[in-house]
Design a protein around this motif. Structure first.
Motif, PDB file in Angstrom:
ATOM      1  N   SER A   1      49.652  38.912  39.664  1.00 18.94           N
ATOM      2  CA  SER A   1      49.137  37.557  39.865  1.00 18.94           C
ATOM      3  C   SER A   1      48.615  37.334  41.285  1.00 18.94           C
ATOM      4  O   SER A   1      47.909  36.354  41.535  1.00 18.94           O
ATOM      5  N   GLU A   2      48.933  38.237  42.218  1.00 18.15           N
ATOM      6  CA  GLU A   2      48.423  38.105  43.575  1.00 18.15           C
ATOM      7  C   GLU A   2      46.944  38.478  43.668  1.00 18.15           C
ATOM      8  O   GLU A   2      46.252  38.053  44.601  1.00 18.15           O
ATOM      9  N   VAL A   3      46.445  39.299  42.737  1.00 15.83           N
ATOM     10  CA  VAL A   3      45.058  39.755  42.790  1.00 15.83           C
ATOM     11  C   VAL A   3      44.144  38.646  42.282  1.00 15.83           C
ATOM     12  O   VAL A   3      44.290  38.176  41.142  1.00 15.83           O
ATOM     13  N   ARG A   4      43.176  38.239  43.103  1.00 16.94           N
ATOM     14  CA  ARG A   4      42.223  37.196  42.723  1.00 16.94           C
ATOM     15  C   ARG A   4      40.825  37.669  43.118  1.00 16.94           C
ATOM     16  O   ARG A   4      40.442  37.582  44.280  1.00 16.94           O
ATOM     17  N   PHE A   5      40.102  38.177  42.138  1.00 14.49           N
ATOM     18  CA  PHE A   5      38.733  38.617  42.369  1.00 14.49           C
ATOM     19  C   PHE A   5      37.805  37.407  42.261  1.00 14.49           C
ATOM     20  O   PHE A   5      37.972  36.551  41.380  1.00 14.49           O
ATOM     21  N   THR A   6      36.801  37.348  43.140  1.00 14.70           N
ATOM     22  CA  THR A   6      35.944  36.161  43.252  1.00 14.70           C
ATOM     23  C   THR A   6      34.480  36.535  43.056  1.00 14.70           C
ATOM     24  O   THR A   6      34.027  37.583  43.513  1.00 14.70           O
ATOM     25  N   ASN A   7      33.761  35.645  42.360  1.00 15.42           N
ATOM     26  CA  ASN A   7      32.315  35.745  42.242  1.00 15.42           C
ATOM     27  C   ASN A   7      31.707  34.896  43.359  1.00 15.42           C
ATOM     28  O   ASN A   7      31.793  33.664  43.326  1.00 15.42           O
TER      29      ASN A   7
ATOM     30  N   THR B   1      28.774  34.021  44.061  1.00 16.52           N
ATOM     31  CA  THR B   1      27.660  33.159  43.655  1.00 16.52           C
ATOM     32  C   THR B   1      28.153  31.869  43.031  1.00 16.52           C
ATOM     33  O   THR B   1      27.643  30.775  43.316  1.00 16.52           O
ATOM     34  N   THR B   2      29.164  31.975  42.165  1.00 15.06           N
ATOM     35  CA  THR B   2      29.660  30.806  41.441  1.00 15.06           C
ATOM     36  C   THR B   2      30.998  30.293  41.955  1.00 15.06           C
ATOM     37  O   THR B   2      31.469  29.235  41.531  1.00 15.06           O
ATOM     38  N   ASP B   3      31.641  31.073  42.837  1.00 14.40           N
ATOM     39  CA  ASP B   3      32.990  30.772  43.337  1.00 14.40           C
ATOM     40  C   ASP B   3      34.038  30.818  42.229  1.00 14.40           C
ATOM     41  O   ASP B   3      35.161  30.310  42.402  1.00 14.40           O
ATOM     42  N   ASP B   4      33.704  31.402  41.080  1.00 14.25           N
ATOM     43  CA  ASP B   4      34.701  31.584  40.023  1.00 14.25           C
ATOM     44  C   ASP B   4      35.732  32.619  40.460  1.00 14.25           C
ATOM     45  O   ASP B   4      35.416  33.578  41.171  1.00 14.25           O
ATOM     46  N   GLU B   5      36.974  32.418  39.993  1.00 10.10           N
ATOM     47  CA  GLU B   5      38.048  33.354  40.318  1.00 10.10           C
ATOM     48  C   GLU B   5      38.557  34.024  39.054  1.00 10.10           C
ATOM     49  O   GLU B   5      38.646  33.402  37.997  1.00 10.10           O
ATOM     50  N   LEU B   6      38.891  35.290  39.195  1.00  5.88           N
ATOM     51  CA  LEU B   6      39.485  36.060  38.110  1.00  5.88           C
ATOM     52  C   LEU B   6      40.906  36.384  38.522  1.00  5.88           C
ATOM     53  O   LEU B   6      41.136  37.094  39.503  1.00  5.88           O
ATOM     54  N   ALA B   7      41.879  35.816  37.791  1.00  5.33           N
ATOM     55  CA  ALA B   7      43.274  35.968  38.188  1.00  5.33           C
ATOM     56  C   ALA B   7      44.145  36.215  36.967  1.00  5.33           C
ATOM     57  O   ALA B   7      43.804  35.836  35.845  1.00  5.33           O
ATOM     58  N   SER B   8      45.275  36.857  37.203  1.00  2.89           N
ATOM     59  CA  SER B   8      46.242  37.140  36.146  1.00  2.89           C
ATOM     60  C   SER B   8      47.457  36.231  36.308  1.00  2.89           C
ATOM     61  O   SER B   8      47.725  35.726  37.403  1.00  2.89           O
ATOM     62  N   VAL B   9      48.189  36.025  35.225  1.00  2.00           N
ATOM     63  CA  VAL B   9      49.444  35.281  35.311  1.00  2.00           C
ATOM     64  C   VAL B   9      50.642  36.215  35.217  1.00  2.00           C
ATOM     65  O   VAL B   9      51.789  35.764  35.181  1.00  2.00           O
ATOM     66  N   ASN B  10      50.399  37.518  35.167  1.00  2.00           N
ATOM     67  CA  ASN B  10      51.475  38.499  35.107  1.00  2.00           C
ATOM     68  C   ASN B  10      52.215  38.499  36.439  1.00  2.00           C
ATOM     69  O   ASN B  10      51.670  38.859  37.477  1.00  2.00           O
ATOM     70  N   ASP B  11      53.495  38.114  36.426  1.00  2.00           N
ATOM     71  CA  ASP B  11      54.267  37.949  37.644  1.00  2.00           C
ATOM     72  C   ASP B  11      55.297  39.063  37.833  1.00  2.00           C
ATOM     73  O   ASP B  11      56.225  38.923  38.625  1.00  2.00           O
TER      74      ASP B  11
ATOM     75  N   LEU C   1      30.296  41.471  35.940  1.00  2.00           N
ATOM     76  CA  LEU C   1      30.209  40.024  35.768  1.00  2.00           C
ATOM     77  C   LEU C   1      30.027  39.295  37.090  1.00  2.00           C
ATOM     78  O   LEU C   1      30.037  38.056  37.124  1.00  2.00           O
ATOM     79  N   GLY C   2      29.874  40.031  38.179  1.00  2.00           N
ATOM     80  CA  GLY C   2      29.601  39.410  39.474  1.00  2.00           C
ATOM     81  C   GLY C   2      30.804  39.204  40.369  1.00  2.00           C
ATOM     82  O   GLY C   2      30.684  38.610  41.446  1.00  2.00           O
ATOM     83  N   TYR C   3      31.977  39.690  39.967  1.00  2.00           N
ATOM     84  CA  TYR C   3      33.174  39.534  40.799  1.00  2.00           C
ATOM     85  C   TYR C   3      33.207  40.692  41.807  1.00  2.00           C
ATOM     86  O   TYR C   3      33.620  41.809  41.485  1.00  2.00           O
ATOM     87  N   THR C   4      32.803  40.412  43.012  1.00  5.18           N
ATOM     88  CA  THR C   4      32.635  41.479  44.006  1.00  5.18           C
ATOM     89  C   THR C   4      33.564  41.327  45.209  1.00  5.18           C
ATOM     90  O   THR C   4      33.567  42.191  46.083  1.00  5.18           O
ATOM     91  N   GLN C   5      34.332  40.249  45.266  1.00  2.00           N
ATOM     92  CA  GLN C   5      35.231  40.028  46.397  1.00  2.00           C
ATOM     93  C   GLN C   5      36.680  39.995  45.938  1.00  2.00           C
ATOM     94  O   GLN C   5      36.971  39.584  44.812  1.00  2.00           O
ATOM     95  N   GLY C   6      37.576  40.429  46.824  1.00  2.00           N
ATOM     96  CA  GLY C   6      39.002  40.379  46.517  1.00  2.00           C
ATOM     97  C   GLY C   6      39.653  41.735  46.392  1.00  2.00           C
ATOM     98  O   GLY C   6      40.843  41.824  46.058  1.00  2.00           O
ATOM     99  N   ARG C   7      38.908  42.816  46.648  1.00  2.32           N
ATOM    100  CA  ARG C   7      39.506  44.149  46.605  1.00  2.32           C
ATOM    101  C   ARG C   7      40.644  44.242  47.626  1.00  2.32           C
ATOM    102  O   ARG C   7      40.512  43.802  48.760  1.00  2.32           O
TER     103      ARG C   7
END
Length: 469
Positions: free
Chosen positions: A219-225, A227-237, A411-417
């Motif tokens: 759940s700490e990993v948050r990949f960001t697009n 262009t759209t500021d969308d975030e890709l995140a997990s709820v696995n804790d 899908l454009g998520y290029t930040q958060g590595r």
């Protein structure tokens, strides 16, 4: 590290080293030893089983594997006579009589108080100087309850987290008659799976900061697009470093080969699981040379002498584990995950050196519209040197990566590595056998996510006082 951080670290470390080493040099040679529960039962010093409590030495690890019973040794007889719960002759009458047990002759309780002073210069450029008096308070209890049965309790209190039960377990040693001794044991309860003894917080960590693979949660990993500021995140804790309700079979195939197989609940809170699946793990360990895992030396082996009260060793230990689990993810899906680890540790007199690798894979951590998962990898190591019997120098290296998967990149998520490297130098001093002082620096030498945002990499300095009684 910035100039300000360097000056702050120097200002804190220098008087701390003088204070710790000065107090230790004056008084440590006249110490009569600590008095936690096991030390009271056996009337022995903390250094019998610890290098710098809670860090276990090789005899302390053999003691733990033996269900909190000392290996056969005339120098380690139990002086706290237990109270029998029935006549020994009842054994001959079983099952027409209750099998007798025992309780300890005195209440087997111990307390541990950890107090911290922390200086942090973080990515926000803010300086934080904090007293944590106390940071954590532990209540510990442990004892045998008759032949082949033991109990262990560990609770922790902090202002932020309140009271928490970390471990509450029973150990049944050699429960099946007819099998070779120590071949099969059953441990049940809330317990630490001890996937690696190398650098485990309760077995082998002289300082305090954990490696990143022990604390990482998906759940700490948050990949960001961008262009759209969308975030890709997990709820696995889930994280590998947690204690959890489990049933474990373990044992010694020989005095050198140890195995463990466990069925664990996973990340569910309380006594109720958060899904209908249980996690499975296994672990293997083999030790070459030195004191074996039964607490015995071979024909050509002997203790390392001239150590001023510390039991040292000359050995190489190899460990491997696998962990397979499943946790609820977004959109009512299950995120199946698996982790594998390998390490090698060498003890050679005052040196304790090891290196390890952990690889984890999470298959379905995202919402349904994003397919695929991601992997993490960790390379870590440590080198500790016993300068004096009361003074340890420590250096740890920690590299951790979590790459953006190709499906998310498309899908454009290029930040958060995640790409981090930490250095953790430290000094551990025994002011008494049961009073430990620690100075430890946690410095992020590399953090690609912070670099991409032009933020400062954090550096922290910790001073700790750890008392057990």
């Amino acid at each position: 590290m910035t100039r300000g951080a360097r000056w702050a670290a120097t200002a804190i470390l220098l008087p701390g080293v003088i204070l710790l080493t000065g107090a230790t040099f004056r008084d440590s040679w006249h110490s009569t030893g600590s008095i936690p529960a096991f030390a009271r039962q056996y009337r022995t010093a903390c250094s019998t089983c610890h290098t710098a409590a809670p860090k276990l030495n090789v005899l302390g690890e053999a003691f733990r594997l033996n269900g909190y019973c000392m290996p056969d040794n005339e120098l380690l007889l139990r002086y706290d006579d237990p109270i029998p719960l029935g006549n020994d002759a009842w054994k001959d009458e079983w099952p027409r009589a209750i099998w007798p047990g025992e309780v300890p002759g005195q209440v087997p309780l111990a307390f541990r108080i950890q107090s911290d002073v922390r200086f942090t210069n973080d990515e926000s450029a803010a300086t934080n100087f904090t007293y944590r008096f106390p940071n954590e308070v532990y209540l510990l209890a442990g004892s045998t309850l008759g032949d082949g049965i033991a109990a262990f309790l560990e609770t922790e209190w902090s202002r932020e987290g309140g009271l928490e039960v970390l471990q509450a377990k029973m150990a049944f040693q050699d429960p099946i008659p007819g099998l070779p001794e120590r071949l099969l044991n059953v441990w049940v309860g809330m317990q630490n799976p001890y996937l690696f003894t190398f650098a485990d917080r309760q077995i082998d960590r002289a300082a305090r900061q954990k490696f990143r693979w022990q604390t990482f949660r998906p759940s700490e990993v948050r990949f960001t697009n961008p262009t759209t500021d969308d975030e890709l995140a997990s709820v696995n804790d889930f994280r590998l470093g947690l204690t959890e309700p489990s049933i474990e079979l373990n044992g010694l195939v020989t005095g050198r080969l140890y195995y463990g197989i466990g069925l664990a609940q996973g990340a569910g809170s309380g006594t109720t699981d958060n899904n209908n699946r249980k996690d499975v793990y296994y672990k293997l360990r083999y030790k070459f040379g030195g004191l074996d895992l039964r607490g015995e030396y071979g024909r050509t082996g002997r203790p390392v002498t001239g150590t001023g009260g510390q039991l040292l060793d000359r050995s190489v230990t190899v460990e491997h584990f696998g962990y397979f689990g499943s946790e609820p993810s977004a959109d009512d899906t299950e995120d199946r995950h698996r982790s594998f680890g390998f390490n090698v540790r060498t003890l050679y007199g005052p040196w304790d050196v090891g290196v390890g690798f952990v690889r984890s894979r999470y298959d379905s951590p995202w919402p349904n519209q994003v397919q695929g998962g991601f992997s993490t990898s960790s390379v870590f190591g440590k080198a500790e040197y016993l300068v004096f019997p009361w003074l340890i120098g420590s250096l740890k290296l920690d590299l951790f990566q979590a790459d953006i998967p190709s499906e998310a990149l498309a899908l454009g998520y290029t930040q958060g590595r995640v790409d981090q490297m930490r250095l953790l130098p430290g000094v551990i001093a025994l002011l008494r056998q049961n009073i430990r002082g620690v100075i430890e620096v946690d410095w992020f030498a590399r953090d690609e996510a912070l670099n991409a945002q032009a933020l400062r990499r954090p550096v922290s300095v910790w001073l700790r006082l750890d008392v057990a009684f």
